[in-house]
Design an enzyme around this catalytic site. Structure first.
Site, PDB file in Angstrom:
ATOM      1  N   ARG A  72       0.849  -1.135   0.570  1.00  0.00           N
ATOM      2  CA  ARG A  72      -0.097  -0.362   0.073  1.00  0.00           C
ATOM      3  C   ARG A  72       1.377   0.981   0.113  1.00  0.00           C
ATOM      4  NH1 ARG A  72      -1.759   0.946   3.846  1.00  0.00           N
ATOM      5  NH2 ARG A  72      -1.866  -0.862   5.604  1.00  0.00           N
ATOM      6  N   TYR A 213      -1.346  -3.532  -7.078  1.00  0.00           N
ATOM      7  CA  TYR A 213      -0.896  -4.320  -5.363  1.00  0.00           C
ATOM      8  C   TYR A 213      -2.157  -3.745  -4.541  1.00  0.00           C
ATOM      9  CZ  TYR A 213       2.112  -7.010  -2.738  1.00  0.00           C
ATOM     10  OH  TYR A 213       2.881  -8.382  -2.009  1.00  0.00           O
ATOM     11  N   LYS A 222      -9.099  -2.155   2.096  1.00  0.00           N
ATOM     12  CA  LYS A 222      -9.210  -0.998   2.891  1.00  0.00           C
ATOM     13  C   LYS A 222     -10.212   0.635   2.102  1.00  0.00           C
ATOM     14  CE  LYS A 222      -6.070  -3.423   5.202  1.00  0.00           C
ATOM     15  NZ  LYS A 222      -6.478  -3.787   6.355  1.00  0.00           N
ATOM     16  N   HIS A 242     -10.556  -2.111  11.789  1.00  0.00           N
ATOM     17  CA  HIS A 242      -9.550  -2.878  11.659  1.00  0.00           C
ATOM     18  C   HIS A 242      -9.611  -3.760  12.376  1.00  0.00           C
ATOM     19  CE1 HIS A 242      -4.577  -2.738  10.081  1.00  0.00           C
ATOM     20  NE2 HIS A 242      -5.750  -3.993   9.766  1.00  0.00           N
ATOM     21  N   SER A 264      -1.280  -3.317  11.401  1.00  0.00           N
ATOM     22  CA  SER A 264      -0.540  -4.832  10.758  1.00  0.00           C
ATOM     23  C   SER A 264       0.799  -4.460  11.090  1.00  0.00           C
ATOM     24  CB  SER A 264      -0.378  -3.326   9.451  1.00  0.00           C
ATOM     25  OG  SER A 264      -1.167  -2.402   8.722  1.00  0.00           O
ATOM     26  N   CYS A 266       1.346  -6.879  13.636  1.00  0.00           N
ATOM     27  CA  CYS A 266       0.973  -7.379  15.003  1.00  0.00           C
ATOM     28  C   CYS A 266       0.280  -9.008  15.457  1.00  0.00           C
ATOM     29  CB  CYS A 266       0.769  -6.335  15.940  1.00  0.00           C
ATOM     30  SG  CYS A 266       1.329  -5.242  16.107  1.00  0.00           S
ATOM     31  N   ASP A 289      -8.944 -10.139   9.547  1.00  0.00           N
ATOM     32  CA  ASP A 289      -8.750  -8.044   9.300  1.00  0.00           C
ATOM     33  C   ASP A 289      -9.988  -6.410   9.456  1.00  0.00           C
ATOM     34  OD1 ASP A 289      -6.651  -6.586   8.735  1.00  0.00           O
ATOM     35  OD2 ASP A 289      -7.273  -6.235   6.606  1.00  0.00           O
ATOM     36  N   ARG A 385       2.159 -11.737  -0.059  1.00  0.00           N
ATOM     37  CA  ARG A 385       1.178 -12.198   0.339  1.00  0.00           C
ATOM     38  C   ARG A 385      -0.089 -13.577  -0.143  1.00  0.00           C
ATOM     39  NH1 ARG A 385      -1.237  -8.446   4.049  1.00  0.00           N
ATOM     40  NH2 ARG A 385      -0.007  -6.532   3.796  1.00  0.00           N
TER      41      ARG A 385
HETATM   42  C1  OXD Z   1      -2.795  -3.800   6.422  1.00  0.00           C
HETATM   43  C2  OXD Z   1      -3.324  -5.307   5.782  1.00  0.00           C
HETATM   44  O1  OXD Z   1      -1.947  -3.731   5.845  1.00  0.00           O
HETATM   45  O2  OXD Z   1      -4.166  -5.581   6.159  1.00  0.00           O
HETATM   46  O3  OXD Z   1      -3.468  -4.472   7.281  1.00  0.00           O
HETATM   47  O4  OXD Z   1      -2.343  -5.749   4.480  1.00  0.00           O
HETATM   48 MN    MN Z   2      -5.156  -5.096   7.266  1.00  0.00          MN
END
Ligand code: OXD
Ligand code: MN
Length: 607
Positions: A72, A213, A222, A242, A264, A266, A289, A385
């Site tokens: 991102r 991406y 998102k 989130h 992200s 964690c 997520d 991913r």
């Molecule tokens: C993030 C994801 O960056 O879920 O939070 O990809």
């Molecule tokens: Mn996320």
């Protein structure tokens, strides 16, 4: 195959035709969500070199992105609200009219030589009153097949939108028109400075250019389910967060649902699919997520749905030890891998997975790679991913697609803190919990800008995802707490990452986090013990089940006590952070006084 002319809805037709006229694709294709269309697109991408068909797992593919397009791009993400104050300090802003004028130029002919796909999709079970629909236009077949895993794509959605159902307007282009004699590349995209990920909250539009991406291009995730949905949620009195959603069941078969917000990287996916080490306890997954939560007027509880239908997980570090259920989900097949390494026998490989040394592989940059050669970088990109269907998860909760959502008993917040923050802390009240969320933070390492010891704040793990001013977002959280007749979830701040002075982790984490979930479960039932402290309610010495755990008494003490001096030293950073959020106070976006009042209470308690 239907065409735009077959549609009855004048608005929909006009919107699509406008983008077709501007983007000038070679052809237009509607997506019906069928397996046949999925397979056709995958075969096409194998031919064009975007996909490699893997031998293992079955029906799975590998894509390798351009090396400039791997994550991102927050610095190219904009909230195009009416004025800058509406976007607030946590967002980049562009004026809607200016951005649209720029897009009229940028998008002109951007799909030349390419197919425009039209994807009708639902976030959430399409039959759920909590679900929302969208239409994404894209020139990327890769985006189409990923959206088919991550959302629900179907002809029915298009029919309902055509009949007048509300939808979010989403447009995506890789920003790489193809000239008549031009050879294509496996991953078309535009250079970083030409990428734009934009949200128009007032008109509920998403326009994304130049990146193929993840969250930049799969616009349901998102852009829609967090940035646009957070605006809708504020207006309509619900929450778009989130958060993972999990179901935890005790040995007597009694269960509760818990959500958790973590920044992200964690371990959110790991926690969502955790295998408890405590005998008789069970954890099942609803989502990993995003959670959409709304009050259910029958029981007064916040009910959550997972608006997604798949997992878009970070591959490196995922293993049978860290997350066996994710590995099993992937290994069922039907998985798209992006930027992982390819083994000689056409399987996948990444760092910190189950196989330590894969021999010679092809790295994400398509070069031969072998550990023994001391290569300069990892074989799998660190943000590589897997996209995999949630329904394949062996511990998916039976309620995961429930139209009314699942009732939430507890909300977890947490970051990565080596020091100061205890294993678990229960908020005294909803307002205190909101303060905990507002000051959620992780320690920066020496490698991050700001340096060691400094905190990086990430309110409710929503820093890059709040579609409006963060102060109004926090006010909305406080407003939720005042809902008439609400049976609010309890709020907890957890920290799995505390370290000793010699650097060792004090807490084993992973499956042993079930011990903390057990305490939370029993707190919700009013049966577990806690002591009130300066910072909130902490478990008493023996309230957390430590049976069979190899943690020293000394470490237990550190995990479950208040480091008063450490907290005091943190206060100036909290204060500075909250003042920073308050930049637009005199333009109608003040940080709620309640948040400052919570800071004062904390100061007083620690004095
Ligand atoms: C993030 C994801 O960056 O879920 O939070 O990809
Ligand atoms: Mn996320």
């Amino acid at each position: 195959m239907i065409t735009v002319n077959d549609l009855k809805n004048a608005e929909l037709k006009g919107w699509l035709q406008g983008w077709i006229d501007l983007c000038k694709p070679a052809q237009v294709e509607f997506c019906d969500g069928s397996e046949q269309h999925y397979n056709t697109l995958c075969d096409l991408m194998v031919k064009t070199g975007t996909f490699i068909k893997m031998k293992y797992p079955q029906n799975s593919y590998l894509a390798r992105s351009d090396k400039s397009d791997v994550a991102r791009v927050e610095e190219r993400t904009f909230i195009c609200a009416k004025d800058e104050a509406n976007a607030g300090v946590t967002n980049h802003w562009k004026a809607p009219a200016e951005m649209k004028a720029e897009f009229n130029q940028i998008f002109d002919g951007c799909m030349a030589g390419r197919t425009m796909y039209i994807i009708p999709f639902s976030m959430g079970n399409p039959e759920s009153p909590l679900a929302k629909y969208g239409i994404e236009i894209t020139d990327s077949a890769y985006v189409v097949v990923n959206m088919m895993i991550m959302t629900r794509v179907s002809q029915t959605i298009l029919d309902r939108v055509d009949a007048g159902r509300e939808y979010i307007h989403a447009v995506h282009s890789n920003g790489a028109p193809l000239g008549a004699d031009q050879a294509d590349v496996p991953w078309p995209c535009a250079p970083v400075e030409k990428k734009y990920i934009t949200q128009f909250p007032d008109t509920r539009e998403i326009i994304s250019y130049g990146s193929g991406y993840g969250g930049n291009a799969l616009l349901g995730k998102k852009c829609f389910a967090l940035r646009i949905a957070s605006v809708l949620a504020k207006e309509e009195g619900w929450m778009a967060e989130h958060m993972l959603i999990l179901k935890v069941t005790n040995p007597e078969g009694k269960y509760k649902f818990v959500t958790g917000a973590f920044p992200s990287a964690c371990g959110k996916t790991n926690l969502a699919m955790l295998t408890p080490t405590l005998p008789g306890w069970k954890v099942e997954t609803v989502g990993d997520d995003i959670a959409w939560m709304r009050f259910n007027e029958k029981d007064g509880m916040l009910h959550a749905i997972n608006p997604e239908a798949g997992f878009f997980g970070v591959a490196p570090g995922t293993s049978m030890k860290s997350n066996p259920n994710a590995m099993k989900t992937i290994n069922v097949g039907n998985t798209i891998f992006t930027n992982v390494a390819l083994t000689e026998d056409y399987g996948y490989w990444w760092e910190d997975g189950d196989v330590k040394d894969p021999g010679t592989v092809v790295d994400w940059l398509r070069r031969p790679w072998n550990k023994a050669w001391n290569p300069a970088g990892p074989a799998a990109h660190k943000n590589s991913r897997f996209t995999t269907p949630a329904k394949q998860c062996p511990v998916i909760a039976p309620e995961w697609e429930s139209p009314e959502g699942v009732p939430i008993s507890a909300i977890l917040f947490g970051g990565r803190r080596k020091t100061v923050v205890p294993l678990v802390n229960e908020s005294r009240s909803w307002e205190h919990g909101v303060f905990m969320g507002a000051t959620m933070s992780s320690e920066m390492t020496a490698a991050t800008l700001g340096g060691a010891g400094q905190l990086r704040f990430d309110p409710m793990a929503m820093l890059p995802f709040i579609g409006y001013n963060v102060t109004d977002y926090l006010a909305h959280w406080l407003e939720i707490g005042k809902h008439p007749g609400a049976k609010l979830p309890k709020i907890y701040y957890v920290n799995w990452f505390r370290r000793g002075e010699d650097g060792h982790f004090l807490w084993p984490g992973y499956g042993d986090n079930s011990r903390v979930l057990k305490w939370i479960f029993e707190r919700c039932d009013g049966t577990a013990a806690a002591k009130e402290t300066e910072i909130g309610f902490l478990p008493t010495e023996d309230a957390i089940d430590m049976s069979g755990l190899d943690v020293s008494d000394e470490d237990k003490k550190i995990l479950l006590s208040v480091d008063k001096e450490g907290w005091k030293a943190t206060l100036p950073q909290f204060e500075e952070w909250l003042n920073k959020l308050n930049k637009y106070a005199d333009q109608g976006h003040p940080l709620p006084a309640e948040i400052f009042a919570q800071l004062e209470t904390l100061k007083k308690n620690l004095a």
